[in-house]
Design an enzyme around this catalytic site. Sequence first.
Site, PDB file in Angstrom:
ATOM      1  N   HIS A   1       0.827  -1.206   0.000  1.00 14.15           N
ATOM      2  CA  HIS A   1       0.000   0.000   0.000  1.00 14.15           C
ATOM      3  C   HIS A   1       0.865   1.261   0.000  1.00 14.15           C
ATOM      4  O   HIS A   1       0.646   2.187  -0.793  1.00 14.15           O
ATOM      5  CB  HIS A   1      -0.913  -0.017   1.230  1.00 14.15           C
ATOM      6  CG  HIS A   1      -1.708   1.228   1.429  1.00 14.15           C
ATOM      7  ND1 HIS A   1      -3.012   1.355   1.013  1.00 14.15           N
ATOM      8  CD2 HIS A   1      -1.384   2.414   2.017  1.00 14.15           C
ATOM      9  CE1 HIS A   1      -3.454   2.557   1.320  1.00 14.15           C
ATOM     10  NE2 HIS A   1      -2.489   3.223   1.933  1.00 14.15           N
ATOM     11  N   GLU A   2       1.856   1.302   0.881  1.00 15.35           N
ATOM     12  CA  GLU A   2       2.692   2.500   0.982  1.00 15.35           C
ATOM     13  C   GLU A   2       3.573   2.670  -0.250  1.00 15.35           C
ATOM     14  O   GLU A   2       3.773   3.791  -0.731  1.00 15.35           O
ATOM     15  CB  GLU A   2       3.536   2.437   2.256  1.00 15.35           C
ATOM     16  CG  GLU A   2       2.730   2.473   3.535  1.00 15.35           C
ATOM     17  CD  GLU A   2       1.800   3.679   3.614  1.00 15.35           C
ATOM     18  OE1 GLU A   2       2.205   4.776   3.172  1.00 15.35           O
ATOM     19  OE2 GLU A   2       0.671   3.524   4.106  1.00 15.35           O
TER      20      GLU A   2
ATOM     21  N   HIS B   1       1.648   4.299  -3.046  1.00 13.66           N
ATOM     22  CA  HIS B   1       1.565   5.758  -2.971  1.00 13.66           C
ATOM     23  C   HIS B   1       2.749   6.410  -3.685  1.00 13.66           C
ATOM     24  O   HIS B   1       2.594   7.409  -4.398  1.00 13.66           O
ATOM     25  CB  HIS B   1       1.544   6.225  -1.512  1.00 13.66           C
ATOM     26  CG  HIS B   1       0.218   6.137  -0.841  1.00 13.66           C
ATOM     27  ND1 HIS B   1      -0.939   6.654  -1.384  1.00 13.66           N
ATOM     28  CD2 HIS B   1      -0.140   5.597   0.366  1.00 13.66           C
ATOM     29  CE1 HIS B   1      -1.955   6.450  -0.553  1.00 13.66           C
ATOM     30  NE2 HIS B   1      -1.497   5.805   0.508  1.00 13.66           N
TER      31      HIS B   1
ATOM     32  N   GLU C   1      -6.157   6.597  -1.529  1.00 16.28           N
ATOM     33  CA  GLU C   1      -6.103   5.424  -0.662  1.00 16.28           C
ATOM     34  C   GLU C   1      -6.640   4.186  -1.372  1.00 16.28           C
ATOM     35  O   GLU C   1      -6.074   3.090  -1.236  1.00 16.28           O
ATOM     36  CB  GLU C   1      -6.899   5.686   0.621  1.00 16.28           C
ATOM     37  CG  GLU C   1      -6.271   6.711   1.539  1.00 16.28           C
ATOM     38  CD  GLU C   1      -4.869   6.308   1.975  1.00 16.28           C
ATOM     39  OE1 GLU C   1      -4.654   5.115   2.266  1.00 16.28           O
ATOM     40  OE2 GLU C   1      -3.997   7.175   2.008  1.00 16.28           O
TER      41      GLU C   1
END
Length: 270
Positions: free
Chosen positions: A142-143, A146, A200
């Site tokens: 997820h990070e 980004h 997100e």
Amino acid sequence: MKYIVALGSVLLGVAACQSVQTTNPGEVGVTRQQSVSPLVNRGQLTQQANTQYKQVLQQAQKKNALNVDAALTARVRRIADRIIPQVSVFRPEAAKWQWEVNVLSSKELNAWCMPGGKIAFYSGLIETLQLNDDEIAAIMGHEIAHALREHAWERASQAANAGLGMTVAGILLGAQGYQMDMASMAYQVMFELPNSREHETEADRIGVELAARAGYNPAAAVTLWQKMGKQSSGGEPPQFLSTHPANADRQKDLTVYSQRVQGLYEQARR
């Protein structure tokens, strides 16, 4: 007067956001065109993010809070070593970024990846939620997503354009106030300006594919957010949850997309 108005129109035209596509869609099909501003230099933003990262590490070192638990640090880095090679599916050149992974001793439930691949995990996130490797991989993916999607660049662009109207007059008079202070902007987009729910959701979807391709069970993203939901019930949500989609909606979306990449996980496990 007409001259000033004309100059203002030209300036606003130059500063208008441009549409870019930072990543390939992958199996999860993230195809949104992103809006960025020419007022924000992407390269400078990444350089300043690197500087911010070094400062964070230096501060943690002074507090004896940097990679204190050797086993935990090795565990997080081992997971990252499997996920990072998968970034080429979405963005080939990202595999050559100067990736770095560190663990900060803190009760805070947080993790982040700066532009250019500088990653930090907080020990409290792993220990408080008793995360297994698959769940750590879900957060890692997820990070990293980004950073791949350059969401910080988008947030900086939004902030720059929001303040543009206040500086037009100064620019027309030759002032340089429109030039972004990249050190300040890097800090803001990493630590103060929250991601949008759209960002997100994109990071969730790309993250489960990165984890699956690395051989981590993508369904763990759902159990991760079940644990996160328990932490936020009855009080303020952890910083990690700032402006995130509603937990129930997020779990539904992650269930759909984790199933979509299940075959990639099974293939990676062979």
